[in-house]
Design an enzyme around this catalytic site. Structure first.
Site, PDB file in Angstrom:
ATOM      1  CD  GLU A 370     -32.379 103.722  45.894  1.00 33.89           C
ATOM      2  OE1 GLU A 370     -33.316 103.295  46.441  1.00 33.89           O
ATOM      3  OE2 GLU A 370     -31.161 103.886  46.662  1.00 33.89           O
TER       4      GLU A 370
HETATM    5  N1  IFG Z   1     -32.089 100.476  48.565  1.00 31.74           N
HETATM    6  C1  IFG Z   1     -30.981 100.841  48.144  1.00 31.74           C
HETATM    7  C2  IFG Z   1     -29.749 100.521  49.356  1.00 31.74           C
HETATM    8  C3  IFG Z   1     -30.407 100.514  50.900  1.00 31.74           C
HETATM    9  C4  IFG Z   1     -31.637  99.755  50.923  1.00 31.74           C
HETATM   10  C5  IFG Z   1     -32.171  99.554  52.042  1.00 31.74           C
HETATM   11  C6  IFG Z   1     -30.432  99.207  46.644  1.00 31.74           C
HETATM   12  C7  IFG Z   1     -29.681  98.541  45.466  1.00 31.74           C
HETATM   13  C8  IFG Z   1     -32.650 100.237  49.782  1.00 31.74           C
HETATM   14  N2  IFG Z   1     -30.268 100.342  47.079  1.00 31.74           N
HETATM   15  O1  IFG Z   1     -30.902  98.449  47.422  1.00 31.74           O
HETATM   16  O2  IFG Z   1     -28.610 101.473  49.245  1.00 31.74           O
HETATM   17  O3  IFG Z   1     -30.624 101.721  51.285  1.00 31.74           O
HETATM   18  O4  IFG Z   1     -33.079  98.432  52.252  1.00 31.74           O
END
Ligand code: IFG
Length: 555
Positions: A370
């Site tokens: 992200e």
């Molecule tokens: N995605 C984000 C996490 C977390 C997650 C919560 C990943 C690799 C959503 N990144 O999962 O930091 O916020 O469900």
């Protein structure tokens, strides 16, 4: 008796003390994240009652011993219909006489002493022991069992556990625990009898990487709580503990060359609570505790995104030289290290150097997910430089699957979570850890009435978490591209060890089985009955688990 043997027995006698119970410190109540309607209320969920299933006392009403209800299911089990009785005079023999095997014997004794009240001395053996004892040995272990496999033979006379390597003895001990009545997991003395069904078990894992991840950045969890979790994952033969140490809302490990990362960047959490961080000694304590359970710690510093805590702590890490405020919300994708500045790579080098020095395991996770606020071209350059830095300190880089956009070293590992980018990693010959959010994310709600967790990847009931296979989850990824699987638990909405246990159990045992047991044999219709019989063990361990209506839990 030789002097050496006398000294050895003295060492064992002195070391025969019970590990202190791990107390879970009270956690300060935190407030609900300000202005974030996506975050559910941060209180203990009402439907999370103390398990109503009491541990079956070992008394007369205990069901006859069986080899049927183990999780993970072993590769091969042959019952012979009799029973071994563990009694007060029993001794745990270990061979050869090494400190490592003595420690493994001690671990088994520590697990069995509280409920049985037996002394269970650990003694160096020379050849098969007298009847009524437990015998742990790597002498004659079959190399085909590999690093973690074992052979367990139970006769009316003895329990004999043979492994090629000490880790295999440790994994086999978890099976022995599950062959005794659930009351064996009680912290207080139970009546017994302590019977184990006779037969033979030959067992070894399907995947090398069987992991669980805890996010200690969104909310901080102390050493005692992490040790409790490590004990629980060890019970299911999980061998990787991935600890997510830094994110937008918190930096959780002291870096001596950049102390404000922890002292300031770790001073709060989601919801504005008091935060916290591990001193380097405390992190080393966690690593050593995991290592003594043959679990490799995989530390993660998420970069170049998910870095608001670091950017808030050091203004010079920001492109405009201005430090942003600490972040107590749950938004993601807004932060980035300044990839144009050389000081950023001095920072990355110092952080990786210090954490690598504290981490005996071969892996160092740099996140990479992200990075929406990082220019795509800059992202590629950043990850390539970070990868070179990780390698320079003798570690293998792990990253979320976005790193597949970069030229990866063959030693690097990509972690699949929510796209098909892992296919590009496999195409580079890089191995993949499977963590599909729709199956393995333990912060996904069980259903719409679960107050903890999120639902952006869908609701994940116990059946959903079991009904998948790493080798078929993402097209184009074959079994030999896959290093294994891991179940991440993100902590935006979690604050206590009870919250962790409620979201992780009973789904985590299913993931442990997917990682360990043969693929062909697995089916939900069979597993749900085995899980139902397993419920009293979770209750005996005081695990605050979700009693899913899809499982016919046994009293
Ligand atoms: N995605 C984000 C996490 C977390 C997650 C919560 C990943 C690799 C959503 N990144 O999962 O930091 O916020 O469900």
């Amino acid at each position: 008796m030789t002097l050496l043997r006398l000294l050895w027995l003295l060492v064992l006698a002195v070391s025969c003390r019970q590990a202190p119970p791990t107390q879970t410190p009270e956690r300060p109540a935190a407030t609900t994240p300000a202005g974030n309607q996506a975050a559910p209320p941060l209180q203990t969920p009402p439907e999370n009652p103390t398990p109503t299933i009491a541990a079956t006392p070992g008394g007369a009403q205990a069901p006859p011993p069986t080899l049927d209800n183990m999780i993970p299911q072993p590769v091969s089990v042959t019952a012979t219909g009799g029973a071994f009785a563990l009694t007060a005079p029993a001794t745990i023999f270990v061979e050869p006489e090494t400190e490592e095997l003595a420690a493994i014997g001690q671990y088994l004794a520590d697990r069995l002493r509280p409920a049985t009240g037996f002394a269970l001395p650990v003694v160096a053996a020379a050849g098969p022991p007298a009847p009524g004892n437990i015998y742990l040995t790597t002498v004659g272990g079959d190399p085909a069992l590999g690093e973690e496999g074992y052979e367990l033979t139970i006769t009316p006379e003895a329990i004999t556990l043979v492994a090629y390597r000490p880790a295999g003895l440790f994994r086999g001990i978890q099976t022995i625990r599950q062959l005794l009545s659930p009351a064996i997991e009680s912290a207080t003395a139970q009546t017994g009898p302590w019977l184990v069904a006779t037969g033979t078990i030959r067992d070894y894992p399907r995947f090398a990487w069987r992991g669980m991840m805890l996010d200690v950045a969104r909310h901080f969890f102390g050493v005692a709580e992490v040790k409790r979790l490590i004990d629980l994952i060890a019970y299911y033969k999980i061998n990787r503990f991935h600890i997510h140490l830094a994110d937008d809302q918190g930096w959780r490990i002291m870096i001596n060359s950049w102390p404000e990362l922890a002292t300031y960047g770790g001073s709060t959490a989601v919801g504005g609570g008091p935060g916290g961080y591990y001193t380097q000694e405390e992190y080393a304590e966690i690593v050593a505790y995991a290592q003594s359970r043959y679990i490799v710690v995989v530390p993660e510093i998420d970069m170049p995104g998910h870095t608001n805590a670091a950017l808030a702590a050091y203004a010079e890490l920001n492109c405009d030289g201005v430090a942003p405020p600490l972040h107590t919300g749950i938004e993601t994708g807004f932060s980035s290290l300044c990839t144009d500045k050389e000081i950023t790579f001095t920072f990355v080098n110092d952080v990786i150097r210090e954490i690598a020095a504290l981490t005996p395991g071969p892996y160092l996770h740099i996140g990479g997910d992200e990075a929406l606020a990082t220019n795509p071209g800059d992202y590629v350059q950043f990850v390539e430089r970070a990868q070179a830095i990780v390698q320079s300190y003798g570690k293998q880089m792990v990253g979320w699957e976005e790193i597949a956009q970069v030229n990866l070293l063959p030693s690097s590992v990509a972690q699949h979570w929510n796209s098909t980018l892992a296919q590009a990693a496999a195409a580079q010959g890089v191995q993949v850890i499977m963590s599909p959010a729709s199956r393995a994310y333990l912060d996904m709600k069980y259903n719409s009435s679960t107050s903890l967790g999120f639902s952006w990847a869908g609701y994940v009931e116990v059946e959903d978490a079991y009904n998948w296979d790493p080798a078929t989850q993402v097209s184009g990824l074959a079994e030999n591209d896959i290093l294994g699987l891991e179940a991440p638990l993100w902590s935006e909405t979690l604050q206590t060890i009870d919250d962790i246990e409620f979201m992780a159990f009973p789904r985590l045992p299913g993931h442990a089985e997917i990682g360990w047991s043969p693929a062909g044999a697995r089916s939900w219709d069979e597993y749900r009955l085995r899980l139902a019989a397993h419920g009293p063990r979770l209750a005996a361990m005081a695990v605050d688990f979700y009693q899913s209506p899809s499982v016919p839990w046994q009293p």
